[in-house]
Scaffold this motif. Structure first.
Motif, PDB file in Angstrom:
ATOM      1  N   ASN A  58      55.258   5.913  19.432  1.00 14.27           N
ATOM      2  CA  ASN A  58      54.951   6.767  20.582  1.00 14.27           C
ATOM      3  C   ASN A  58      54.073   7.922  20.125  1.00 14.27           C
ATOM      4  O   ASN A  58      54.022   8.239  18.938  1.00 14.27           O
ATOM      5  N   LEU A  59      53.434   8.577  21.070  1.00 19.79           N
ATOM      6  CA  LEU A  59      52.511   9.665  20.750  1.00 19.79           C
ATOM      7  C   LEU A  59      53.169  10.809  19.988  1.00 19.79           C
ATOM      8  O   LEU A  59      52.551  11.412  19.110  1.00 19.79           O
ATOM      9  N   ASP A  60      54.429  11.111  20.309  1.00 20.08           N
ATOM     10  CA  ASP A  60      55.088  12.242  19.650  1.00 20.08           C
ATOM     11  C   ASP A  60      55.389  11.970  18.181  1.00 20.08           C
ATOM     12  O   ASP A  60      55.787  12.867  17.449  1.00 20.08           O
ATOM     13  N   GLN A  61      55.188  10.750  17.720  1.00 18.59           N
ATOM     14  CA  GLN A  61      55.427  10.410  16.319  1.00 18.59           C
ATOM     15  C   GLN A  61      54.166  10.534  15.461  1.00 18.59           C
ATOM     16  O   GLN A  61      54.213  10.268  14.269  1.00 18.59           O
ATOM     17  N   ILE A  62      53.049  10.929  16.075  1.00 18.20           N
ATOM     18  CA  ILE A  62      51.776  11.036  15.355  1.00 18.20           C
ATOM     19  C   ILE A  62      51.372  12.500  15.259  1.00 18.20           C
ATOM     20  O   ILE A  62      51.321  13.202  16.272  1.00 18.20           O
ATOM     21  N   GLU A  63      51.079  12.949  14.050  1.00 20.74           N
ATOM     22  CA  GLU A  63      50.635  14.324  13.838  1.00 20.74           C
ATOM     23  C   GLU A  63      49.187  14.476  14.312  1.00 20.74           C
ATOM     24  O   GLU A  63      48.327  13.660  13.976  1.00 20.74           O
ATOM     25  N   SER A  64      48.934  15.520  15.081  1.00 24.21           N
ATOM     26  CA  SER A  64      47.584  15.784  15.578  1.00 24.21           C
ATOM     27  C   SER A  64      46.618  16.045  14.437  1.00 24.21           C
ATOM     28  O   SER A  64      46.944  16.763  13.490  1.00 24.21           O
ATOM     29  N   GLY A  65      45.434  15.449  14.540  1.00 26.58           N
ATOM     30  CA  GLY A  65      44.355  15.734  13.599  1.00 26.58           C
ATOM     31  C   GLY A  65      44.423  15.053  12.257  1.00 26.58           C
ATOM     32  O   GLY A  65      43.429  15.028  11.543  1.00 26.58           O
ATOM     33  N   GLY A  97      46.549  11.898  11.657  1.00 25.37           N
ATOM     34  CA  GLY A  97      46.915  10.497  11.723  1.00 25.37           C
ATOM     35  C   GLY A  97      48.181  10.169  10.969  1.00 25.37           C
ATOM     36  O   GLY A  97      48.566   9.014  10.840  1.00 25.37           O
ATOM     37  N   ARG A  98      48.864  11.191  10.487  1.00 21.05           N
ATOM     38  CA  ARG A  98      50.107  10.970   9.748  1.00 21.05           C
ATOM     39  C   ARG A  98      51.220  10.621  10.735  1.00 21.05           C
ATOM     40  O   ARG A  98      51.386  11.269  11.762  1.00 21.05           O
ATOM     41  N   VAL A  99      51.974   9.570  10.407  1.00 20.25           N
ATOM     42  CA  VAL A  99      53.122   9.191  11.227  1.00 20.25           C
ATOM     43  C   VAL A  99      54.298  10.057  10.780  1.00 20.25           C
ATOM     44  O   VAL A  99      54.707  10.020   9.625  1.00 20.25           O
ATOM     45  N   VAL A 154      46.076   4.655  11.638  1.00 21.25           N
ATOM     46  CA  VAL A 154      45.894   3.276  11.186  1.00 21.25           C
ATOM     47  C   VAL A 154      47.287   2.729  10.896  1.00 21.25           C
ATOM     48  O   VAL A 154      48.015   3.277  10.066  1.00 21.25           O
ATOM     49  N   ALA A 155      47.661   1.667  11.602  1.00 15.72           N
ATOM     50  CA  ALA A 155      48.998   1.086  11.440  1.00 15.72           C
ATOM     51  C   ALA A 155      49.162   0.501  10.047  1.00 15.72           C
ATOM     52  O   ALA A 155      48.291  -0.216   9.561  1.00 15.72           O
ATOM     53  N   THR A 156      50.288   0.812   9.414  1.00 15.13           N
ATOM     54  CA  THR A 156      50.592   0.290   8.077  1.00 15.13           C
ATOM     55  C   THR A 156      51.420  -0.987   8.142  1.00 15.13           C
ATOM     56  O   THR A 156      51.618  -1.636   7.119  1.00 15.13           O
ATOM     57  N   GLU A 157      51.919  -1.306   9.343  1.00 15.46           N
ATOM     58  CA  GLU A 157      52.702  -2.528   9.539  1.00 15.46           C
ATOM     59  C   GLU A 157      52.625  -2.907  11.012  1.00 15.46           C
ATOM     60  O   GLU A 157      52.120  -2.144  11.829  1.00 15.46           O
ATOM     61  N   THR A 158      53.135  -4.085  11.356  1.00 15.31           N
ATOM     62  CA  THR A 158      53.130  -4.501  12.750  1.00 15.31           C
ATOM     63  C   THR A 158      54.132  -3.677  13.539  1.00 15.31           C
ATOM     64  O   THR A 158      55.081  -3.123  12.984  1.00 15.31           O
ATOM     65  N   ALA A 174      39.057   5.362  11.948  1.00 11.73           N
ATOM     66  CA  ALA A 174      40.043   6.403  12.256  1.00 11.73           C
ATOM     67  C   ALA A 174      39.491   7.788  11.927  1.00 11.73           C
ATOM     68  O   ALA A 174      39.636   8.721  12.728  1.00 11.73           O
ATOM     69  N   TYR A 175      38.864   7.934  10.757  1.00 12.17           N
ATOM     70  CA  TYR A 175      38.274   9.234  10.415  1.00 12.17           C
ATOM     71  C   TYR A 175      37.203   9.618  11.428  1.00 12.17           C
ATOM     72  O   TYR A 175      37.116  10.774  11.840  1.00 12.17           O
TER      73      TYR A 175
END
Length: 167
Positions: free
Chosen positions: A19-26, A28-30, A67-71, A94-95
């Motif tokens: 979900n969006l709240d699991q991604i750090e802004s700017g 791309g860190r999960v 960038v997804a690290t897994e499915t 992504a960059y």
């Protein structure tokens, strides 16, 4: 870039639900990975594969690209982008999507005031500069190194703040 749909995971399995709240802004860190049974997924989800670039069309000013690290399975507010590896590296894409150039563009092509969303017709028409694969690798390596240095700087500043408070 391909926006096609991969297959949904089999029933009875647990999947990464992004979900969006699991991604750090700017960055791309999960921030956190939530694993849930496939049966508990809502209808507003989209399966993705490792290596997929996921771009948040909701409130593009938050600059959430990963960038997804897994499915896994993501909210439909994340646009899944699969790269042709002969033409475009996922990390490069992504960059670029997190770049100030693209961010300026994204913020000019939104609809809605309260919850602005990227106008997807404009998104698909945008021309991304695509240097050769070796040049993309070089650019990614430089930006990866810059990210590491920025993280170390943030950590050092936090330690200095802590030291200052202790004094």
């Amino acid at each position: 870039v391909d926006g096609g749909r991969p297959l949904k995971p089999a029933a009875g399995t647990k999947v990464w639900n992004l979900n969006l709240d699991q991604i750090e802004s700017g960055t791309g860190r999960v921030i956190a990975k939530q694993m849930i049974p496939v049966e508990k997924l809502g209808s507003s989800t989209y399966p993705f594969e490792a290596g997929t670039v996921l771009y948040s069309k909701l409130r593009p000013y938050l600059n959430k690209v990963v960038v997804a690290t897994e499915t896994g399975v993501a909210t439909t507010e994340l646009v899944p982008l699969r790269c042709n590896p002969d033409r475009l590296l996922p990390q490069y894409l992504a960059y670029f999507l997190r770049s100030s150039e693209f961010l300026r563009f994204a913020n000019t092509v939104v609809a809605g005031a309260k919850m602005p969303r990227m106008v997807m017709g404009e998104f698909w028409e945008y021309k991304i500069p695509t240097p050769s694969i070796p040049e993309q690798r070089r650019i990614v390596a430089i930006l990866d190194q810059a990210h590491v240095l920025c993280a170390k700087r943030r950590e050092a500043l936090a330690q200095l703040d802590e030291l200052h408070r202790g004094i």
